[in-house]
Design a protein around this motif. Structure first.
Motif, PDB file in Angstrom:
ATOM      1  N   LEU A 170       2.176  10.797  -0.848  1.00  0.00           N
ATOM      2  CA  LEU A 170       3.066   9.687  -1.245  1.00  0.00           C
ATOM      3  C   LEU A 170       2.415   8.724  -2.242  1.00  0.00           C
ATOM      4  O   LEU A 170       3.063   7.770  -2.690  1.00  0.00           O
ATOM      5  N   HIS A 173       4.242   7.266  -5.228  1.00  0.00           N
ATOM      6  CA  HIS A 173       5.429   6.444  -4.990  1.00  0.00           C
ATOM      7  C   HIS A 173       5.117   5.050  -4.450  1.00  0.00           C
ATOM      8  O   HIS A 173       6.032   4.269  -4.185  1.00  0.00           O
ATOM      9  N   VAL A 174       3.847   4.752  -4.220  1.00  0.00           N
ATOM     10  CA  VAL A 174       3.494   3.450  -3.630  1.00  0.00           C
ATOM     11  C   VAL A 174       2.387   2.776  -4.448  1.00  0.00           C
ATOM     12  O   VAL A 174       1.674   3.435  -5.189  1.00  0.00           O
ATOM     13  N   ASP A 175       2.297   1.454  -4.313  1.00  0.00           N
ATOM     14  CA  ASP A 175       1.185   0.723  -4.909  1.00  0.00           C
ATOM     15  C   ASP A 175       0.032   0.764  -3.917  1.00  0.00           C
ATOM     16  O   ASP A 175       0.116   0.140  -2.858  1.00  0.00           O
TER      17      ASP A 175
ATOM     18  N   LEU B 170      11.824   4.178  -0.571  1.00  0.00           N
ATOM     19  CA  LEU B 170      11.011   5.385  -0.358  1.00  0.00           C
ATOM     20  C   LEU B 170      11.754   6.479   0.420  1.00  0.00           C
ATOM     21  O   LEU B 170      11.197   7.566   0.637  1.00  0.00           O
ATOM     22  N   HIS B 173      11.572  10.151  -0.450  1.00  0.00           N
ATOM     23  CA  HIS B 173      10.272  10.823  -0.411  1.00  0.00           C
ATOM     24  C   HIS B 173       9.758  11.093   0.995  1.00  0.00           C
ATOM     25  O   HIS B 173       8.663  11.622   1.164  1.00  0.00           O
ATOM     26  N   LYS B 200      11.145  -4.299  -3.020  1.00  0.00           N
ATOM     27  CA  LYS B 200      10.848  -3.842  -4.376  1.00  0.00           C
ATOM     28  C   LYS B 200      12.118  -3.857  -5.239  1.00  0.00           C
ATOM     29  O   LYS B 200      12.134  -4.429  -6.322  1.00  0.00           O
TER      30      LYS B 200
END
Lengths: 221, 221
Positions: A170, A173-175, B170, B173, B200
Motif C-alpha cells: 500500500l 497510496h499513502v504518505d 483507500l 486498495h 484527504k
C-alpha cells in the motif's frame, strides 16, 4: 495497597508464571513468538501467510488473544493448525497464566510444536510489560498507520527483537516516510531487526522464514 | 485490597473528577468531544482538517494524549489553535484529572472555547472506561484496519455516540466489507451515527461539521 503496589504485584506474579512457561517451552524445544501491534496492523493475515507457507515443513500452532470473538483462531484453524482463542473480556493484554490455561485446555495439541505463535490483543501499549515465556517479541506496524508511531510508542519498539512493517504493497497510496521510520526504529533498538513485508504479495516473507528457522536451530543447538 | 477493588476505586475517583469537569464545561458552554481509536486510524489528520475548515467560524482547542512526543499538539498548533499535549508516560489512556491539569496549565487558553477536542491515547480498549467530562465519544476506524474490528472491540463501538470511518479514499486498495462494518456498528449501537470520511478528499466532512454545529446549538439552547 496503592495502585502502583497492586500493579507491581500483578507483574511479579506474571513474571513467575512466565518463567514456568519458558522452562516448559525449553523442555519441548518449542520456539515461541509473541506478536504485538495495534488493532488492524495485519497480525492475523501475516500469520495466515506464514502458516500457509511453512506448515508442510514445521509443526505450528497459535494462541490468539482478543477482547471478543473467535475469529482469529478460526482463521488459523482453517489452515489446518491447532489454535486456541483466549477471550480476555475487557482486559487489554494477554498474561502468562492465560497462556498456561490455554495450553492446558488444548490437552497437548499445542505442546509438541516447532513454533508457537502467540498473537496478543490488538494494543501497542499494555502487552509490552507482560512476559509470556516467549523467545522474542515481534512488533508489527502497517504503513497505513503513519510514520510517527515508533517514537510515539517507544517501549514496544525498544523491547521487540524484530519490527515487521506490514502492508508495504500500500506504500504507493499513502504518505509514509519509510526512511524516517527506519531511523526511529534503529534509534530505539540498535540491535533489533526490521523487515518490510506484504502478506498479500509475499514481499519480505522469505526473510521472516529464515529468521524463524535460524532462531529455531539456535534454540535446538 | 484486590486488583478489582483498586480498579473500582480508580474509576470512582475518575468519575468524580469527570463530573466536576462536566460542570465546568456546562458553565462555559463548551462542547467537548473525546476521540478514541487505534494508533494510526487518523485522529490527528481528521482533527487537522476539521480545524482548517472550521477555525474561521468557531473557537476551537485541543488536548492531545500520547505516551510520548509533542507531535500531535504541534500539528494542531500549526493550524493556529491552542493545544495542550498530555504525556501519559506508560499509561494507556487519559483520565479526568490529567484533563483538569492540562486546562489549568494552559491558564485560560482552553477555557473560552466553542469546541474542545480531546484526542485520547491511541488504544481501542483502555480509554473506553474513563469519562473525561465530554459531551460524547467518537470512535474512529480506518478502512485499512480490517472489517472485523467493531465486533472485536465491542465496548467502544457501543459507547461512542458517533463512529467515524476514516481513509475511505483507500477503499479501492484494500479488502474491506463496508456493509458488514455498517451492520456490526448498527448491531452494537442502534442509536449511534456512522460517518464515512476521508480527511484527504474531504468526503463526509460536511456531515461531521453539521453534527458538531447541531450538538453545539443543542448545548447552548
Amino acid at each position: 495497597m496503592t495502585q502502583i503496589d497492586v500493579k507491581q504485584k500483578v507483574l511479579a506474579a506474571n513474571m513467575e508464571a512466565a518463567a514456568a512457561l519458558r522452562a516448559g517451552f525449553a523442555a519441548s524445544r518449542t520456539l515461541v513468538v509473541n506478536l504485538i501491534s495495534s488493532p488492524g496492523s495485519g497480525k492475523t493475515t501475516f500469520l495466515e501467510r506464514t502458516v500457509a507457507d511453512l506448515k508442510g515443513r514445521l509443526r505450528l500452532g497459535g494462541i490468539e488473544g482478543d477482547i471478543a470473538t473467535e475469529r482469529d483462531a478460526d482463521r488459523l484453524r482453517r489452515h489446518g493448525i491447532p489454535a486456541r482463542q483466549i477471550l480476555t473480556g475487557g482486559s487489554c493484554h494477554l498474561d502468562a497464566r492465560q497462556v498456561r490455561q490455554a495450553l492446558d485446555d488444548e490437552d497437548g495439541a499445542l505442546s509438541a510444536l516447532d513454533i508457537l505463535f502467540i498473537e496478543n490483543v490488538g494494543n501497542l501499549i499494555c502487552p509490552t510489560n507482560y512476559d509470556l515465556g516467549e523467545d522474542f517479541k515481534v512488533v508489527l506496524l502497517s504503513v497505513t498507520e503513519g510514520d510517527d508511531k515508533p517514537f510515539k510508542y517507544p517501549a514496544i519498539f525498544s523491547k521487540a527483537a524484530l519490527a515487521v512493517l506490514t502492508k508495504v504493497d500500500l506504500l504507493p497510496h499513502v504518505d509514509f516516510d519509510l526512511p524516517a521510520v527506519r531511523d526511529q526504529i534503529r534509534t530505539l533498538n540498535p540491535e533489533g531487526r526490521l523487515l518490510e513485508t506484504s502478506a498479500k504479495t509475499g514481499a519480505g516473507m522469505e526473510s521472516w522464514y529464515e529468521l524463524l528457522s535460524s532462531a529455531l536451530a539456535k534454540k535446538r543447538a
